[in-house]
Design an enzyme around this catalytic site. Structure first.
Site, PDB file in Angstrom:
ATOM      1  N   ARG A  97       0.851  -1.191   0.000  1.00  0.00           N
ATOM      2  CA  ARG A  97       0.000   0.000   0.000  1.00  0.00           C
ATOM      3  C   ARG A  97       0.885   1.239   0.000  1.00  0.00           C
ATOM      4  O   ARG A  97       1.777   1.357   0.841  1.00  0.00           O
ATOM      5  CB  ARG A  97      -0.906  -0.019   1.248  1.00  0.00           C
ATOM      6  CG  ARG A  97      -1.689   1.249   1.411  1.00  0.00           C
ATOM      7  CD  ARG A  97      -2.695   1.211   2.552  1.00  0.00           C
ATOM      8  NE  ARG A  97      -3.299   2.521   2.584  1.00  0.00           N
ATOM      9  CZ  ARG A  97      -3.176   3.392   3.586  1.00  0.00           C
ATOM     10  NH1 ARG A  97      -2.533   3.065   4.692  1.00  0.00           N
ATOM     11  NH2 ARG A  97      -3.715   4.576   3.496  1.00  0.00           N
ATOM     12  N   HIS A 141      -2.772  11.165   0.878  1.00  0.00           N
ATOM     13  CA  HIS A 141      -2.246  10.910   2.220  1.00  0.00           C
ATOM     14  C   HIS A 141      -1.659  12.227   2.716  1.00  0.00           C
ATOM     15  O   HIS A 141      -0.462  12.361   2.927  1.00  0.00           O
ATOM     16  CB  HIS A 141      -1.207   9.786   2.166  1.00  0.00           C
ATOM     17  CG  HIS A 141      -0.894   9.141   3.482  1.00  0.00           C
ATOM     18  ND1 HIS A 141      -1.049   7.787   3.701  1.00  0.00           N
ATOM     19  CD2 HIS A 141      -0.429   9.651   4.642  1.00  0.00           C
ATOM     20  CE1 HIS A 141      -0.674   7.495   4.951  1.00  0.00           C
ATOM     21  NE2 HIS A 141      -0.292   8.621   5.538  1.00  0.00           N
ATOM     22  N   GLU A 186      -7.107   8.502   6.337  1.00  0.00           N
ATOM     23  CA  GLU A 186      -7.350   9.137   7.632  1.00  0.00           C
ATOM     24  C   GLU A 186      -7.818  10.592   7.525  1.00  0.00           C
ATOM     25  O   GLU A 186      -7.132  11.519   7.990  1.00  0.00           O
ATOM     26  CB  GLU A 186      -6.072   9.061   8.495  1.00  0.00           C
ATOM     27  CG  GLU A 186      -5.564   7.651   8.713  1.00  0.00           C
ATOM     28  CD  GLU A 186      -4.335   7.565   9.624  1.00  0.00           C
ATOM     29  OE1 GLU A 186      -3.755   8.619   9.944  1.00  0.00           O
ATOM     30  OE2 GLU A 186      -3.969   6.457  10.010  1.00  0.00           O
ATOM     31  N   ASN A 312      -7.327   1.672   9.968  1.00  0.00           N
ATOM     32  CA  ASN A 312      -6.019   1.867  10.607  1.00  0.00           C
ATOM     33  C   ASN A 312      -6.240   1.899  12.110  1.00  0.00           C
ATOM     34  O   ASN A 312      -7.051   2.692  12.599  1.00  0.00           O
ATOM     35  CB  ASN A 312      -5.389   3.206  10.187  1.00  0.00           C
ATOM     36  CG  ASN A 312      -5.069   3.266   8.702  1.00  0.00           C
ATOM     37  OD1 ASN A 312      -5.228   2.288   7.977  1.00  0.00           O
ATOM     38  ND2 ASN A 312      -4.604   4.417   8.253  1.00  0.00           N
ATOM     39  N   TYR A 314      -4.294   2.034  15.977  1.00  0.00           N
ATOM     40  CA  TYR A 314      -3.070   2.197  16.772  1.00  0.00           C
ATOM     41  C   TYR A 314      -3.329   2.137  18.279  1.00  0.00           C
ATOM     42  O   TYR A 314      -2.503   1.666  19.034  1.00  0.00           O
ATOM     43  CB  TYR A 314      -2.382   3.521  16.431  1.00  0.00           C
ATOM     44  CG  TYR A 314      -1.749   3.498  15.043  1.00  0.00           C
ATOM     45  CD1 TYR A 314      -0.465   3.006  14.865  1.00  0.00           C
ATOM     46  CD2 TYR A 314      -2.452   3.933  13.930  1.00  0.00           C
ATOM     47  CE1 TYR A 314       0.116   2.954  13.605  1.00  0.00           C
ATOM     48  CE2 TYR A 314      -1.879   3.888  12.665  1.00  0.00           C
ATOM     49  CZ  TYR A 314      -0.594   3.394  12.510  1.00  0.00           C
ATOM     50  OH  TYR A 314      -0.027   3.329  11.269  1.00  0.00           O
ATOM     51  N   GLU A 369      -3.416  -0.117   8.106  1.00  0.00           N
ATOM     52  CA  GLU A 369      -2.261   0.291   8.906  1.00  0.00           C
ATOM     53  C   GLU A 369      -2.400  -0.248  10.317  1.00  0.00           C
ATOM     54  O   GLU A 369      -3.491  -0.228  10.896  1.00  0.00           O
ATOM     55  CB  GLU A 369      -2.133   1.821   9.041  1.00  0.00           C
ATOM     56  CG  GLU A 369      -1.595   2.520   7.841  1.00  0.00           C
ATOM     57  CD  GLU A 369      -1.434   4.019   8.073  1.00  0.00           C
ATOM     58  OE1 GLU A 369      -1.130   4.433   9.215  1.00  0.00           O
ATOM     59  OE2 GLU A 369      -1.622   4.756   7.094  1.00  0.00           O
TER      60      GLU A 369
HETATM   61  O1  IFM Z   1       2.879   7.694   9.933  1.00  0.00           O
HETATM   62  C1  IFM Z   1       1.507   7.714  10.125  1.00  0.00           C
HETATM   63  C2  IFM Z   1       0.773   7.529   8.814  1.00  0.00           C
HETATM   64  O2  IFM Z   1       1.152   8.470   7.888  1.00  0.00           O
HETATM   65  C3  IFM Z   1      -0.713   7.632   9.032  1.00  0.00           C
HETATM   66  N1  IFM Z   1      -1.157   6.778  10.090  1.00  0.00           N
HETATM   67  C4  IFM Z   1      -0.416   6.784  11.327  1.00  0.00           C
HETATM   68  C5  IFM Z   1       1.056   6.626  11.055  1.00  0.00           C
HETATM   69  C6  IFM Z   1       1.848   6.632  12.372  1.00  0.00           C
HETATM   70  O3  IFM Z   1       1.669   7.835  13.037  1.00  0.00           O
END
Ligand code: IFM
Length: 462
Positions: A97, A141, A186, A312, A314, A369
């Site tokens: 990706r 992005h 995002e 995504n 985190y 992600e």
């Molecule tokens: O590096 C970023 C990415 O560009 C978008 N999502 C989160 C990642 C980590 O912060």
């Protein structure tokens, strides 16, 4: 929400014990990949007819990036892409990706196309095709052409129409060569970090503007999907959203209500328009949408059927209304970004959106992600990032549990292939499976890269 969450198996206590079973929980054909983005790795800022984006402007403004760095060179992927694709092949990846730099292929964001820019992406696709790695392209992005920012950027409704035009052209050229095209990466960040708190480009601090921008981003998504559908491309079309669960710190009514609001304004704010055709009710109750420029017919445009949703993940949002706010226990610690490591939240999130949107056209999900920043140290013996391996293993397990609970997940992209320019953290944070020595541009595989390679091989061997 809390009760349902508590019924999900506890990932904290189970990693490694069920390694074989977990690997077997990924369906045949599951796509294993890594993700990157243009400004973070490419960048060759002044080469090949590329014009500046808002991130060039922002990162060259004193005080905006913690180490005062910029993406002018980044990982020099513009020149080193053959080596990087070679690494992907050695990792055994099925898919990759990446994002396209809009100002590389259309320097002003409208008008003239830059053939040299398209040639770069065509050569990258050639290389990926040679290695049989499926390409997953993201159109945006965060690197808006500066020329469009000069005309108001995403606050200007016209920007949505320029974006759709750009999407159409990219799909016309590459819509049969890539496996998927995502409109945005995002958009929550573009709106809330770019316009809300100003931590990201273009650095505007205006909460009301952030809401207007988020509407224009959604509108641009819908217009772009409509434009690309006209072309009958083979690429699957979708969007990538960063998402988290919002978990109340206590059972108090105040914490529960605040957590519901946090979830509404982050996750449902984007999901509801896309899949239900309206903004979430809780937001409509709290906000006066008539203050914003939303035209008749906008919601129908945004509400387009999609072929996939990129998620995504985190961290979770831990919501406390007490003063000072309660902090999560962070049993697994925090990452080098300061983000709580919370794999359970991943399962909760995926099963939650599955439940809420499955009757509303939720398409197959790709984990577009997931990854971790670790304070990696390069030693003579390599980079021993056991913390990253642990993170990866626990989060893959969380995905496997979601699959077992019925969520249709088709692929996983680790963020990121390489250490890279981490936005306003510059080069201070390392997310890569591959270490980058920014002086020499040498790439060094971390232990986690070998681990991921072996994991993929083991899953395929099942
Ligand atoms: O590096 C970023 C990415 O560009 C978008 N999502 C989160 C990642 C980590 O912060």
């Amino acid at each position: 929400m809390t009760n349902e969450l508590n019924q999900t198996p506890d990932v904290v206590n189970s990693p490694y014990q069920a390694e074989v079973e977990v690997e077997a929980m990924f369906p045949p054909g599951f796509c294993w990949g890594v993700a990157t983005s243009a400004y973070q790795i490419e960048v060759a800022a002044n080469e090949g007819g590329r014009a500046p984006s808002i991130w060039d402007t922002f990162s060259h403004t004193a005080g905006k990036v913690k180490d005062d760095s910029n993406g002018d060179v980044a990982c020099d992927h513009y020149h080193r892409y053959p080596e990087d694709v070679e690494s992907m092949a050695q990792l055994g990846l099925d898919c990759y990706r990446f994002s396209m730099s809009w100002s590389r292929v259309q320097p002003l964001g409208q008008g003239e196309w830059n053939e040299e820019g398209f040639d770069f992406y065509s050569r990258l696709l050639d290389k990926l095709e040679e290695k049989k790695i499926a390409a997953h392209l993201t159109l945006y992005h965060w690197d808006l052409p500066q020329a469009l920012q000069d005309k108001g950027g995403w606050l200007n409704r016209d920007c949505a129409f320029h974006f759709a035009h750009y999407a159409h052209e990219v799909a016309r050229r590459f819509g049969h060569r890539v496996a998927s095209i995502a409109t945005h990466n995002e958009p929550w960040c573009s709106a809330n970090l770019g316009y809300g708190n100003g931590q990201f480009a273009p650095g505007v601090v205006d909460a009301v503007a952030a809401i207007q921008v988020s509407h224009h981003l959604l509108l641009s998504h819908g217009l772009a999907i409509q434009a690309m559908r006209q072309l009958d491309v083979t690429a699957k079309l979708g969007i990538v959203l960063n998402q988290w669960t919002a978990e109340p710190a206590t059972n108090s009514a105040a914490d529960q209500a605040e957590a519901a609001w946090e979830y509404a304004r982050s996750v449902q704010w984007f999901m509801d328009p896309i899949f239900k055709g309206h903004y979430p009710q809780i937001a409509l109750d709290r906000m006066d949408l008539s203050r914003f420029d939303v035209h008749d017919g906008d919601m129908e445009i945004i509400h387009q059927p999609l072929d996939f949703l990129g998620v995504n993940y985190y961290f979770r949002a831990y919501v406390s209304t007490e003063q000072p706010p309660r902090q999560p226990e962070a049993k697994l610690g925090v990452t080098d970004m300061g983000w709580e490591i919370y794999p359970q939240g991943f399962t909760h999130l995926l099963t939650g959106i599955h439940r809420e949107y499955k009757e509303h056209g939720l398409p197959p999900i790709y984990i577009t992600e997931n990854g971790v920043a670790v304070a990696d140290r390069l030693t003579a013996g390599g980079v021993h990032d056991s913390a990253r391996i642990d993170y990866l293993h626990r989060h893959l397990e969380a995905v496997a549990i979601a699959i077992a609970e019925g969520v249709d997940i088709r692929g996983y992209f680790y963020w990121s292939l390489l250490d890279n320019f981490e936005w306003n953290s510059g080069y201070l944070r390392r997310f890569g499976l591959i270490y980058v020595d920014y002086q020499s541009q040498q790439r060094i595989w971390k232990d986690s890269a070998y681990w991921y390679r072996d994991w993929i091989a083991a899953v395929r061997g099942k």
